[in-house]
Design a protein around this motif. Structure first.
Motif, mmCIF file in Angstrom:
data_model
loop_
_atom_site.group_PDB
_atom_site.id
_atom_site.type_symbol
_atom_site.label_atom_id
_atom_site.label_comp_id
_atom_site.label_asym_id
_atom_site.label_seq_id
_atom_site.Cartn_x
_atom_site.Cartn_y
_atom_site.Cartn_z
ATOM 1 N N ILE A 25 -27.762 37.114 -26.510
ATOM 2 C CA ILE A 25 -26.450 36.463 -26.566
ATOM 3 C C ILE A 25 -26.216 35.934 -27.986
ATOM 4 O O ILE A 25 -27.016 35.178 -28.513
ATOM 5 C CB ILE A 25 -26.371 35.290 -25.557
ATOM 6 C CG1 ILE A 25 -26.579 35.780 -24.124
ATOM 7 C CG2 ILE A 25 -25.030 34.568 -25.690
ATOM 8 C CD1 ILE A 25 -25.526 36.727 -23.628
ATOM 9 N N GLY A 26 -25.146 36.402 -28.597
ATOM 10 C CA GLY A 26 -24.835 36.000 -29.961
ATOM 11 C C GLY A 26 -25.263 37.006 -31.013
ATOM 12 O O GLY A 26 -24.865 36.901 -32.168
ATOM 13 N N ALA A 159 -25.244 28.317 -26.868
ATOM 14 C CA ALA A 159 -25.388 27.700 -25.552
ATOM 15 C C ALA A 159 -25.184 28.784 -24.493
ATOM 16 O O ALA A 159 -24.218 29.548 -24.551
ATOM 17 C CB ALA A 159 -24.372 26.585 -25.384
ATOM 18 N N ILE A 160 -26.106 28.869 -23.529
ATOM 19 C CA ILE A 160 -26.111 29.962 -22.554
ATOM 20 C C ILE A 160 -25.765 29.444 -21.170
ATOM 21 O O ILE A 160 -26.260 28.393 -20.756
ATOM 22 C CB ILE A 160 -27.504 30.618 -22.480
ATOM 23 C CG1 ILE A 160 -28.032 30.934 -23.876
ATOM 24 C CG2 ILE A 160 -27.469 31.846 -21.584
ATOM 25 C CD1 ILE A 160 -27.559 32.197 -24.470
ATOM 26 N N MET A 180 -22.390 33.616 -23.084
ATOM 27 C CA MET A 180 -22.209 32.617 -24.129
ATOM 28 C C MET A 180 -21.230 31.576 -23.622
ATOM 29 O O MET A 180 -20.095 31.900 -23.246
ATOM 30 C CB MET A 180 -21.686 33.263 -25.412
ATOM 31 C CG MET A 180 -21.465 32.251 -26.530
ATOM 32 S SD MET A 180 -20.903 33.024 -28.056
ATOM 33 C CE MET A 180 -22.377 33.917 -28.537
ATOM 34 N N LYS A 181 -21.670 30.333 -23.584
ATOM 35 C CA LYS A 181 -20.851 29.271 -23.025
ATOM 36 C C LYS A 181 -19.526 29.143 -23.775
ATOM 37 O O LYS A 181 -19.515 29.093 -24.997
ATOM 38 C CB LYS A 181 -21.594 27.937 -23.069
ATOM 39 C CG LYS A 181 -20.823 26.810 -22.422
ATOM 40 C CD LYS A 181 -21.626 25.538 -22.304
ATOM 41 C CE LYS A 181 -20.819 24.505 -21.537
ATOM 42 N NZ LYS A 181 -21.563 23.272 -21.319
ATOM 43 N N GLY A 182 -18.446 29.145 -23.007
ATOM 44 C CA GLY A 182 -17.133 28.905 -23.591
ATOM 45 C C GLY A 182 -16.480 30.116 -24.218
ATOM 46 O O GLY A 182 -15.366 30.012 -24.720
ATOM 47 N N SER A 183 -17.143 31.273 -24.188
ATOM 48 C CA SER A 183 -16.553 32.452 -24.822
ATOM 49 C C SER A 183 -15.307 32.913 -24.084
ATOM 50 O O SER A 183 -15.238 32.878 -22.856
ATOM 51 C CB SER A 183 -17.576 33.595 -24.858
ATOM 52 O OG SER A 183 -16.949 34.783 -25.320
ATOM 53 N N ALA A 184 -14.318 33.358 -24.842
ATOM 54 C CA ALA A 184 -13.081 33.876 -24.255
ATOM 55 C C ALA A 184 -13.175 35.373 -24.014
ATOM 56 O O ALA A 184 -12.199 35.999 -23.602
ATOM 57 C CB ALA A 184 -11.908 33.575 -25.191
ATOM 58 N N TYR A 185 -14.355 35.963 -24.259
ATOM 59 C CA TYR A 185 -14.495 37.423 -24.206
ATOM 60 C C TYR A 185 -15.409 37.892 -23.084
ATOM 61 O O TYR A 185 -15.899 39.008 -23.108
ATOM 62 C CB TYR A 185 -14.998 37.931 -25.562
ATOM 63 C CG TYR A 185 -14.047 37.603 -26.686
ATOM 64 C CD1 TYR A 185 -13.009 38.474 -27.013
ATOM 65 C CD2 TYR A 185 -14.156 36.408 -27.384
ATOM 66 C CE1 TYR A 185 -12.119 38.171 -28.026
ATOM 67 C CE2 TYR A 185 -13.273 36.086 -28.409
ATOM 68 C CZ TYR A 185 -12.251 36.972 -28.717
ATOM 69 O OH TYR A 185 -11.362 36.663 -29.720
ATOM 70 N N LYS A 191 -19.317 30.205 -12.860
ATOM 71 C CA LYS A 191 -18.903 29.108 -11.992
ATOM 72 C C LYS A 191 -19.249 27.734 -12.549
ATOM 73 O O LYS A 191 -18.461 26.813 -12.467
ATOM 74 C CB LYS A 191 -19.549 29.269 -10.608
ATOM 75 C CG LYS A 191 -18.508 29.359 -9.510
ATOM 76 C CD LYS A 191 -19.160 29.371 -8.146
ATOM 77 C CE LYS A 191 -18.076 29.269 -7.066
ATOM 78 N NZ LYS A 191 -18.632 29.394 -5.714
ATOM 79 N N ASN A 192 -20.457 27.630 -13.117
ATOM 80 C CA ASN A 192 -20.913 26.324 -13.591
ATOM 81 C C ASN A 192 -20.326 25.906 -14.929
ATOM 82 O O ASN A 192 -20.605 24.822 -15.406
ATOM 83 C CB ASN A 192 -22.433 26.322 -13.716
ATOM 84 C CG ASN A 192 -23.066 25.857 -12.428
ATOM 85 O OD1 ASN A 192 -22.379 25.366 -11.550
ATOM 86 N ND2 ASN A 192 -24.354 26.020 -12.314
ATOM 87 N N GLU A 193 -19.549 26.806 -15.499
ATOM 88 C CA GLU A 193 -19.027 26.512 -16.825
ATOM 89 C C GLU A 193 -17.785 25.654 -16.705
ATOM 90 O O GLU A 193 -16.710 26.140 -16.367
ATOM 91 C CB GLU A 193 -18.705 27.815 -17.555
ATOM 92 C CG GLU A 193 -18.315 27.614 -18.991
ATOM 93 C CD GLU A 193 -18.118 28.952 -19.671
ATOM 94 O OE1 GLU A 193 -18.032 28.973 -20.877
ATOM 95 O OE2 GLU A 193 -18.041 29.971 -18.967
#
Length: 196
Positions: A25-26, A159-160, A180-185, A191-193
């Motif tokens: 991720i990233g 952040a994962i 990737m936490k918060g990614s718009a892609y 669910k937990n985000e």
DNA sequence: CGGATGATCAACT
DNA sequence: GTTGATCATCCGC
């Protein structure tokens, strides 16, 4: 002249497949000059009933999964789409599910027939991603660490978020999807985000 | 928003 | 003959 981003090595992939799935991720993935940052992955291994390598059964389709780590396992699904995995040796692989597009945007939009300025869904999903990058079964077995592929390490810690994998009928409960936490892609939300 | 459906085919049983 | 690591589209709320 700027220092180029460090390419990943084969040893990076010869580890626990969930560790690799998170570590990717990233990272930046490109094929023939098009691609972006990896924002979503899933892990598969021979003990997993949802995996093509389940039970260590070797078939013409999955043979690349049992080959060297760091190579592309590309398979055809639902009569229309290709999906790209990174092999991790011993029948293990990480499905690349979504990218945040960074390079080759015009080419990718053309291949996806997307006239839109909104690139959030350009590579959001394993099928879309392969369509955008122009990846097909012709790339099955190629190294991802050498041209025309390039795979470079992320610069900063990401952040994962974790969740159940998508589109399965077996192994549904395993929390082996990473984003990737918060990614718009992303192909879908987690669910937990909460919030962004 | 979420759920259902059709497209279309290689691998597998 | 059936299934599937998907997607775009349609329909109902």
């Amino acid at each position: 002249m700027a220092i180029p981003p460090a390419p990943l090595t084969q040893a990076f992939f010869e580890r626990d497949v969930d560790v690799v799935a998170r570590a990717l991720i990233g990272a930046e993935l490109t094929f023939d000059g098009a691609g972006g940052r990896i924002v979503e992955t899933e892990s598969y291994d021979p003990a997993d009933p949802a995996s093509h390598s389940y039970g260590e059964r070797l078939t013409p389709r999955n043979r690349v999964m049992f080959g060297p780590a760091g190579h592309a396992y590309v398979y055809f699904i639902y009569g229309m789409y290709w999906c790209l995995n990174v092999t991790c040796g011993k029948g293990r692989a990480v499905l690349i599910r979504a990218l945040e597009p960074t390079v080759g945007l015009d080419e990718m939009r053309k291949r996806r027939k997307s006239a839109s300025d909104d690139d959030r869904r350009l590579c959001a999903g394993p099928g879309r991603l392969c369509q955008a990058l122009g990846i097909t079964g012709a790339q099955d077995g190629l190294s991802l660490l050498a041209p025309p592929f390039a795979l470079t390490r992320r610069r900063a810690r990401a952040a994962i978020v974790t969740g159940p994998r998508i589109g399965l009928t077996k192994g549904v409960e395993a929390m082996r999807r990473y984003g990737m936490k918060g990614s718009a892609y992303l192909s879908k939300g987690f669910k937990n985000e909460s919030g962004a």
